[in-house]
Design an enzyme around this catalytic site. Sequence first.
Site, PDB file in Angstrom:
ATOM      1  N   LYS A 178      19.996 -22.810  -4.290  1.00 12.64           N
ATOM      2  CA  LYS A 178      20.815 -24.279  -4.093  1.00 12.64           C
ATOM      3  C   LYS A 178      19.348 -25.301  -3.894  1.00 12.64           C
ATOM      4  O   LYS A 178      20.113 -26.614  -3.610  1.00 12.64           O
ATOM      5  CB  LYS A 178      21.661 -24.590  -3.023  1.00 12.64           C
ATOM      6  CG  LYS A 178      22.828 -23.765  -2.378  1.00 12.64           C
ATOM      7  CD  LYS A 178      23.317 -23.392  -1.334  1.00 12.64           C
ATOM      8  CE  LYS A 178      24.407 -22.750  -1.092  1.00 12.64           C
ATOM      9  NZ  LYS A 178      25.156 -22.676   0.303  1.00 12.64           N
ATOM     10  N   HIS A 193      -3.737  -8.741   1.731  1.00 17.56           N
ATOM     11  CA  HIS A 193      -2.888  -7.893   2.406  1.00 17.56           C
ATOM     12  C   HIS A 193      -2.939  -6.967   3.367  1.00 17.56           C
ATOM     13  O   HIS A 193      -3.386  -5.855   3.770  1.00 17.56           O
ATOM     14  CB  HIS A 193      -2.319  -6.816   0.765  1.00 17.56           C
ATOM     15  CG  HIS A 193      -0.827  -5.446   1.766  1.00 17.56           C
ATOM     16  ND1 HIS A 193       0.119  -5.788   2.409  1.00 17.56           N
ATOM     17  CD2 HIS A 193      -0.630  -4.618   0.518  1.00 17.56           C
ATOM     18  CE1 HIS A 193       0.759  -5.044   2.232  1.00 17.56           C
ATOM     19  NE2 HIS A 193       0.653  -4.302   0.919  1.00 17.56           N
ATOM     20  N   ARG A 200       6.903 -10.320   2.232  1.00 15.77           N
ATOM     21  CA  ARG A 200       6.097 -10.442   1.034  1.00 15.77           C
ATOM     22  C   ARG A 200       6.552 -11.298  -0.369  1.00 15.77           C
ATOM     23  O   ARG A 200       7.576 -11.598  -0.342  1.00 15.77           O
ATOM     24  CB  ARG A 200       5.764  -9.112   0.044  1.00 15.77           C
ATOM     25  CG  ARG A 200       5.784  -9.176  -0.061  1.00 15.77           C
ATOM     26  CD  ARG A 200       6.045  -7.799  -1.283  1.00 15.77           C
ATOM     27  NE  ARG A 200       4.605  -7.424  -0.824  1.00 15.77           N
ATOM     28  CZ  ARG A 200       4.208  -5.981  -1.297  1.00 15.77           C
ATOM     29  NH1 ARG A 200       4.554  -5.120  -2.270  1.00 15.77           N
ATOM     30  NH2 ARG A 200       3.538  -5.106  -0.561  1.00 15.77           N
ATOM     31  N   ARG A 252       6.752   0.721  -0.654  1.00 17.20           N
ATOM     32  CA  ARG A 252       6.379   1.129   0.331  1.00 17.20           C
ATOM     33  C   ARG A 252       5.891   0.450   1.983  1.00 17.20           C
ATOM     34  O   ARG A 252       6.711   0.484   3.131  1.00 17.20           O
ATOM     35  CB  ARG A 252       4.636   1.401   0.281  1.00 17.20           C
ATOM     36  CG  ARG A 252       4.671   2.552  -0.300  1.00 17.20           C
ATOM     37  CD  ARG A 252       3.414   3.254  -1.821  1.00 17.20           C
ATOM     38  NE  ARG A 252       3.852   2.563  -2.294  1.00 17.20           N
ATOM     39  CZ  ARG A 252       4.428   3.070  -3.335  1.00 17.20           C
ATOM     40  NH1 ARG A 252       4.382   4.622  -3.329  1.00 17.20           N
ATOM     41  NH2 ARG A 252       4.688   2.142  -4.223  1.00 17.20           N
ATOM     42  N   THR A 253       5.462  -1.088   1.247  1.00 15.78           N
ATOM     43  CA  THR A 253       5.545  -1.976   2.571  1.00 15.78           C
ATOM     44  C   THR A 253       6.671  -2.253   3.202  1.00 15.78           C
ATOM     45  O   THR A 253       6.660  -1.885   4.028  1.00 15.78           O
ATOM     46  CB  THR A 253       4.891  -3.621   1.865  1.00 15.78           C
ATOM     47  OG1 THR A 253       3.514  -2.615   1.293  1.00 15.78           O
ATOM     48  CG2 THR A 253       4.465  -4.348   3.270  1.00 15.78           C
TER      49      THR A 253
HETATM   50  C1  NCD Z   1      -0.104  -2.761  -3.414  1.00 10.48           C
HETATM   51  C2  NCD Z   1       0.195  -4.592  -3.168  1.00 10.48           C
HETATM   52  O1  NCD Z   1       1.358  -4.003  -3.184  1.00 10.48           O
HETATM   53  O2  NCD Z   1      -0.533  -5.081  -3.026  1.00 10.48           O
HETATM   54  N1  NCD Z   1       1.458  -2.163  -2.634  1.00 10.48           N
HETATM   55  C3  NCD Z   1       1.120  -1.159  -1.400  1.00 10.48           C
HETATM   56  O3  NCD Z   1       1.174  -2.463  -0.708  1.00 10.48           O
HETATM   57  N2  NCD Z   1       1.429  -0.147  -1.558  1.00 10.48           N
HETATM   58  C4  NCD Z   1      -0.945  -2.091  -4.079  1.00 10.48           C
HETATM   59  C5  NCD Z   1      -0.409  -2.426  -5.582  1.00 10.48           C
HETATM   60  O4  NCD Z   1       0.764  -2.878  -6.249  1.00 10.48           O
HETATM   61  O5  NCD Z   1      -0.853  -2.644  -6.680  1.00 10.48           O
END
Ligand code: NCD
Length: 360
Positions: free
Chosen positions: A121, A175, A142, A92-93
């Site tokens: 490397k 997040h 991320r 999703r993100t």
């Molecule tokens: C969440 C995350 O990655 O922290 N998911 C997301 O970004 N929608 C929640 C999760 O992974 O449980």
Amino acid sequence: MDGSVEQTRQTYQGWDEFYNKNVDEKLAFFEVNGRLFDVIFAQQFDRPFMDYLCKIADMIRLLAQTKMGQEKLRHLLPHKRAMLYFVQPSTRTFLSFQNACYILGLSVSESRGTSTSSEVKGESSEDTIRTFASYVDLIISRHSEAGFAEKTAWVLNQTERPVPILNGGSGPDQHPTQALLDIYTLERSFQDIGGLDGKKIAMVGDLKRGRTVRSLSYLMKNYNDTTLYFVSPDIFRMKDDIKDFLKKHNIPYYETEDFESVMPLVDAIYMTRIQKEYSDDPSGEADTYPGFHFKKKHLAIIQPHCTIMHPLPRRYEIEVEVDNDPRAAYWRQERNGMWIRAALIAYVFGVEQEVSKEFL
Ligand code: NCD
């Protein structure tokens, strides 16, 4: 043998000192001319900013309903390029940021793992990020390490080519853009009953290692008279840093293991999954904690307006039979992520007023 070399860990003078500072002392470092430059922590967002961003997201959503509106949006940032550096799994993100970029006309490059970059490397993550900054105007990251986005923003801001970093999840830590979409969803769900002020919210599941509930808790400081109910197995209780923050901001919270007792009391239920990937022994975590699942039968005991949310991915926390109830907001919630992230990117490049101009 795959030929990969252990990743280089450089020492940066001043980093440890910066990292250990109080968040309030760090905020100015991630701003330029009174506007957010990097988005690293949920504590960076105040109420006027939240209200403003939700308004922009609503306008982008409306404009995107027509071909003409979409064309206008696409003409906002066709001269900008973004890099999605997602080396921790994401559906999703990643997709919502990528599509938010498309909506605004940005071109997007991506790296979804360290195995195809020079990190095999032995290149350090900071050098890798600095390399992205040579080619693009925005980096969305991320990573499984807490503090990763913060460190890369700190490093880049001291170079001759700082580009904004948006934190798309930094380990079990924060997040912040998920918290934006969660607030946007709550505000939309409560738009006919006075918005989020005065509401009671239950957060359920792995509150210890879930970064979404941490970032969302920080944002509660912006809303009046909210109450939080932390519902979790004892071993996954919310950590003290968040509880201290809530105390400091006079936000009442209760902790319980009795989910059913909380259900009828609250205006929103925010479900989360057990974050097995952060366990020292993931195979030892077979328990799915059924006492912390939301089942179809529970629809009868929650309030008629209660909003059921989940950052997703879901495992067994919400029975699929719940999905078609109008109070199940999680699929709307994930789509909201695209609108609010588009609003955030427009803001970061200072073109969000071009969006509001369309409505004058
Ligand atoms: C969440 C995350 O990655 O922290 N998911 C997301 O970004 N929608 C929640 C999760 O992974 O449980």
